[in-house]
Design an enzyme around this catalytic site. Structure first.
Site, PDB file in Angstrom:
ATOM      1  N   THR A 191      -4.238  -3.437  -4.545  1.00 41.49           N
ATOM      2  CA  THR A 191      -4.502  -4.791  -5.044  1.00 41.49           C
ATOM      3  C   THR A 191      -4.702  -5.731  -3.850  1.00 41.49           C
ATOM      4  O   THR A 191      -3.918  -5.692  -2.898  1.00 41.49           O
ATOM      5  CB  THR A 191      -3.314  -5.256  -5.906  1.00 41.49           C
ATOM      6  N   GLU A 239       2.628   0.175 -10.835  1.00 42.16           N
ATOM      7  CA  GLU A 239       4.061   0.031 -10.489  1.00 42.16           C
ATOM      8  C   GLU A 239       4.932   0.963 -11.341  1.00 42.16           C
ATOM      9  O   GLU A 239       6.026   0.606 -11.765  1.00 42.16           O
ATOM     10  CB  GLU A 239       4.490  -1.441 -10.550  1.00 42.16           C
ATOM     11  N   ALA A 254       0.829  -1.202   0.000  1.00 37.35           N
ATOM     12  CA  ALA A 254       0.000   0.000   0.000  1.00 37.35           C
ATOM     13  C   ALA A 254       0.863   1.253   0.000  1.00 37.35           C
ATOM     14  O   ALA A 254       1.238   1.762   1.068  1.00 37.35           O
ATOM     15  CB  ALA A 254      -0.943  -0.026   1.199  1.00 37.35           C
ATOM     16  N   SER A 309       4.188   4.268 -17.836  1.00 36.66           N
ATOM     17  CA  SER A 309       5.226   4.260 -18.897  1.00 36.66           C
ATOM     18  C   SER A 309       6.069   5.536 -18.853  1.00 36.66           C
ATOM     19  O   SER A 309       7.275   5.507 -19.123  1.00 36.66           O
ATOM     20  CB  SER A 309       4.573   4.122 -20.275  1.00 36.66           C
TER      21      SER A 309
HETATM   22  C1  LIG Z   1      -5.699  -1.909 -11.006  1.00 42.37           C
HETATM   23  C2  LIG Z   1      -4.683  -1.142 -10.229  1.00 42.37           C
HETATM   24  C3  LIG Z   1      -4.000  -1.778  -9.196  1.00 42.37           C
HETATM   25  C4  LIG Z   1      -3.065  -1.070  -8.443  1.00 42.37           C
HETATM   26  N1  LIG Z   1      -2.452  -1.688  -7.371  1.00 42.37           N
HETATM   27  C5  LIG Z   1      -1.686  -0.952  -6.519  1.00 42.37           C
HETATM   28  C6  LIG Z   1      -1.178  -1.525  -5.306  1.00 42.37           C
HETATM   29  O1  LIG Z   1      -1.395  -2.710  -5.013  1.00 42.37           O
HETATM   30  N2  LIG Z   1      -0.467  -0.728  -4.477  1.00 42.37           N
HETATM   31  C7  LIG Z   1      -0.198   0.575  -4.743  1.00 42.37           C
HETATM   32  O2  LIG Z   1       0.441   1.219  -3.949  1.00 42.37           O
HETATM   33  N3  LIG Z   1      -0.670   1.152  -5.883  1.00 42.37           N
HETATM   34  C8  LIG Z   1      -1.406   0.422  -6.771  1.00 42.37           C
HETATM   35  N4  LIG Z   1      -1.909   0.994  -7.914  1.00 42.37           N
HETATM   36  C9  LIG Z   1      -1.669   2.420  -8.156  1.00 42.37           C
HETATM   37  C10 LIG Z   1      -0.735   2.682  -9.326  1.00 42.37           C
HETATM   38  O3  LIG Z   1       0.568   2.311  -8.993  1.00 42.37           O
HETATM   39  C11 LIG Z   1      -0.889   4.169  -9.688  1.00 42.37           C
HETATM   40  O4  LIG Z   1      -2.154   4.318 -10.294  1.00 42.37           O
HETATM   41  C12 LIG Z   1       0.217   4.657 -10.620  1.00 42.37           C
HETATM   42  O5  LIG Z   1       1.443   4.691  -9.945  1.00 42.37           O
HETATM   43  C13 LIG Z   1      -0.089   6.039 -11.192  1.00 42.37           C
HETATM   44  O6  LIG Z   1      -0.462   6.927 -10.200  1.00 42.37           O
HETATM   45  P1  LIG Z   1      -1.792   7.819 -10.364  1.00 42.37           P
HETATM   46  O7  LIG Z   1      -2.886   6.904 -10.728  1.00 42.37           O
HETATM   47  O8  LIG Z   1      -1.945   8.650  -9.148  1.00 42.37           O
HETATM   48  O9  LIG Z   1      -1.503   8.736 -11.620  1.00 42.37           O
HETATM   49  P2  LIG Z   1      -0.712  10.136 -11.617  1.00 42.37           P
HETATM   50  O10 LIG Z   1       0.562   9.987 -10.887  1.00 42.37           O
HETATM   51  O11 LIG Z   1      -1.636  11.197 -11.197  1.00 42.37           O
HETATM   52  O12 LIG Z   1      -0.394  10.293 -13.155  1.00 42.37           O
HETATM   53  C14 LIG Z   1      -1.345  10.782 -14.105  1.00 42.37           C
HETATM   54  C15 LIG Z   1      -0.636  10.914 -15.448  1.00 42.37           C
HETATM   55  O13 LIG Z   1       0.426  11.880 -15.337  1.00 42.37           O
HETATM   56  C16 LIG Z   1       1.649  11.280 -15.738  1.00 42.37           C
HETATM   57  N5  LIG Z   1       2.744  11.833 -14.921  1.00 42.37           N
HETATM   58  C17 LIG Z   1       2.807  11.926 -13.567  1.00 42.37           C
HETATM   59  N6  LIG Z   1       3.976  12.467 -13.201  1.00 42.37           N
HETATM   60  C18 LIG Z   1       4.678  12.704 -14.345  1.00 42.37           C
HETATM   61  C19 LIG Z   1       5.963  13.235 -14.621  1.00 42.37           C
HETATM   62  N7  LIG Z   1       6.801  13.619 -13.640  1.00 42.37           N
HETATM   63  N8  LIG Z   1       6.346  13.339 -15.913  1.00 42.37           N
HETATM   64  C20 LIG Z   1       5.525  12.930 -16.906  1.00 42.37           C
HETATM   65  N9  LIG Z   1       4.295  12.417 -16.716  1.00 42.37           N
HETATM   66  C21 LIG Z   1       3.881  12.300 -15.437  1.00 42.37           C
HETATM   67  C22 LIG Z   1       1.464   9.793 -15.507  1.00 42.37           C
HETATM   68  O14 LIG Z   1       2.369   9.024 -16.260  1.00 42.37           O
HETATM   69  C23 LIG Z   1       0.029   9.619 -15.923  1.00 42.37           C
HETATM   70  O15 LIG Z   1      -0.049   9.527 -17.312  1.00 42.37           O
HETATM   71  C24 LIG Z   1      -2.809   0.289  -8.735  1.00 42.37           C
HETATM   72  C25 LIG Z   1      -3.472   0.902  -9.788  1.00 42.37           C
HETATM   73  C26 LIG Z   1      -4.403   0.217 -10.526  1.00 42.37           C
HETATM   74  C27 LIG Z   1      -5.133   0.927 -11.636  1.00 42.37           C
END
Ligand SMILES: Cc1cc2nc3c(=O)[nH]c(=O)nc-3n(C[C@H](O)[C@H](O)[C@H](O)COP(=O)(O)OP(=O)(O)OC[C@H]3O[C@@H](n4cnc5c(N)ncnc54)[C@H](O)[C@@H]3O)c2cc1C
Length: 381
Positions: free
Chosen positions: A158, A365, A124, A368
């Site tokens: 997850t 994780e 988490a 891209s």
């Molecule tokens: C089905 C699912 C399971 C998951 N399981 C887990 C889990 O078990 N544990 C856990 O901790 N998390 C989990 N996650 C969370 C996941 O790791 C995050 O959704 C992911 O890291 C992206 O974070 P965010 O959704 O807040 O997007 P944001 O960080 O808000 O990003 C939004 C967009 O902005 C882009 N962006 C952000 N910063 C930059 C930058 N510096 N430069 C360029 N582009 C940027 C991103 O690439 C993306 O396109 C899960 C997510 C999903 C959908």
């Protein structure tokens, strides 16, 4: 290619392949539709040793290497991608983290049941307001005597509903000059007072793997449940993601492989203009590109896993594998839908499900974009 694998690696892959063919492929559509967690299948995976593959046997694991793990995980992803998410998080994050950073007591208490598949683990880190920018988390932990009180919430976790034990990251010292030193990792059991599971999220894909919010309201965590040292949690989080990303890359290969196999079979069966659609060069070229890109992804995954087994740094290679394999999975599943034509767009056929499942491999994780940042940074070293 297979010649490079040891007998044990081939045996583990074969075991996972047979399990996927017999138990996962026939049931995956049902679990996607119902969004039910396939508890019995997870338990069977535990009995097969799949939930703690790289953990030594004395701690409940199978004592295998990372290459064996990715060979098995690819098969599970081919059979049911959602279960490969559960397997990857349990193996690469919850188990590996407790093994690598845990005390002997923590290993006996938490790792043994997690690695043997008796209990299910989660990780988490993400929060509603911090995903890519994880270091800016808001969840806090305040020490009071022999326990910490956790407050805040975690997002997108997850196995949030079906899991039992979570590695939870929280800010213990918000004044530390370096943001990374502010965070500590805790092993948190679901039954701890003040721990609540929030709503289960209704997802595009990976629907048999539950993803929830976790809420902490003065959640009481004993001091002996700090994983690693206080203030070292962010380094724990990042180190675990190296292995985690190899897992997600593997999952992407398995998803792509399944879509490719369904596409190839369909192309040799479907007739148009009085011939099999495989006989059209346009379709052959799609399949040739799908097979080639999948093989390239697989080699990147195996390279990262081999480096890890050799004890060498593999962060960049893990990011490269995840970036390339996840974008390949999205591309290959899109082509598979195209090969199926209209039938590719309906739920009676499996390729739309793999297409939906593939998308998240480009997101979790580390998106891209984040993988490209990690790789770019490594280029200057
Ligand atoms: C089905 C699912 C399971 C998951 N399981 C887990 C889990 O078990 N544990 C856990 O901790 N998390 C989990 N996650 C969370 C996941 O790791 C995050 O959704 C992911 O890291 C992206 O974070 P965010 O959704 O807040 O997007 P944001 O960080 O808000 O990003 C939004 C967009 O902005 C882009 N962006 C952000 N910063 C930059 C930058 N510096 N430069 C360029 N582009 C940027 C991103 O690439 C993306 O396109 C899960 C997510 C999903 C959908």
């Amino acid at each position: 290619m297979d010649l490079t694998f040891s007998d044990e690696q081939q045996m583990i892959r074969q075991m996972a392949r047979e399990f996927a063919d017999k138990e996962l492929l026939p049931t995956a559509a049902h679990y996607d539709e119902t969004q039910e967690f396939p508890r019995e299948l997870w338990q069977k995976m535990g009995r097969l040793g799949l939930m703690g593959l790289v953990i030594p046997e004395e701690y409940g694991g199978a004592g295998a290497d990372t290459l064996s793990y990715v060979l098995a995980l690819e098969e599970i992803a081919r059979g049911n991608p959602a279960l490969s998410t559960v397997m990857s998080v349990n193996n690469s994050l919850a188990c590996y983290g407790t093994w690598k950073f845990g005390t002997e007591e923590q290993k006996l208490k938490y790792l043994v049941p997690l690695a043997s598949g008796e209990k299910l683990g989660g990780y988490a880190l993400s929060e509603p307001g911090s995903g890519s920018d994880a270091v800016n988390m808001q969840t806090s932990a305040r020490r009071e005597g022999d326990r910490y009180l956790l407050n805040g919430s975690k997002m997108f976790i997850t196995s949030g509903q079906s899991g039992h034990v979570f590695l939870v990251f929280a800010v213990t010292n918000k004044e530390a000059p370096k943001p990374a030193d502010r965070i500590t990792c805790f092993i948190v059991e679901k039954g701890f007072p003040g721990f609540k599971v929030g709503k289960k999220l209704d997802k595009l894909g990976m629907r048999a793997s539950d993803t929830t919010e976790l809420i902490f309201e003065d959640c009481e965590v004993p001091v002996e449940n700090v994983l690693g040292k206080e203030g070292a949690g962010f380094r724990v989080a990042l180190q675990l993601l190296d292995g985690g990303r190899i897992g997600i890359a593997t999952q992407a290969v398995g998803i792509g492989q399944a879509a490719y196999e369904f596409g190839l079979k369909y192309a040799t069966e479907r007739q148009q203009f009085g011939q099999k659609i495989f006989d059209f060069q346009a379709i052959q070229f799609m399949l040739a590109d799908m097979a080639t890109r999948l093989e390239a992804s697989r080699l990147l995954v195996h390279r990262a896993a081999t480096l890890r087994d050799a004890g060498q740094p593999c962060g960049r290679e893990a990011s490269m594998a995840k970036l390339f394999a996840s974008e390949t999975a999205m591309w290959v599943t899109t082509k598979a839908v195209q090969i199926f034509g209209g039938y590719g767009y309906i739920k009676e056929y499996p390729v739309e499900r793999y297409f939906r499942d593939a998308k998240v491999t480009e997101i979790y994780e580390g998106t891209s974009e984040i993988q490209r940042m990690v790789i770019a940074k490594s280029l200057l070293k």
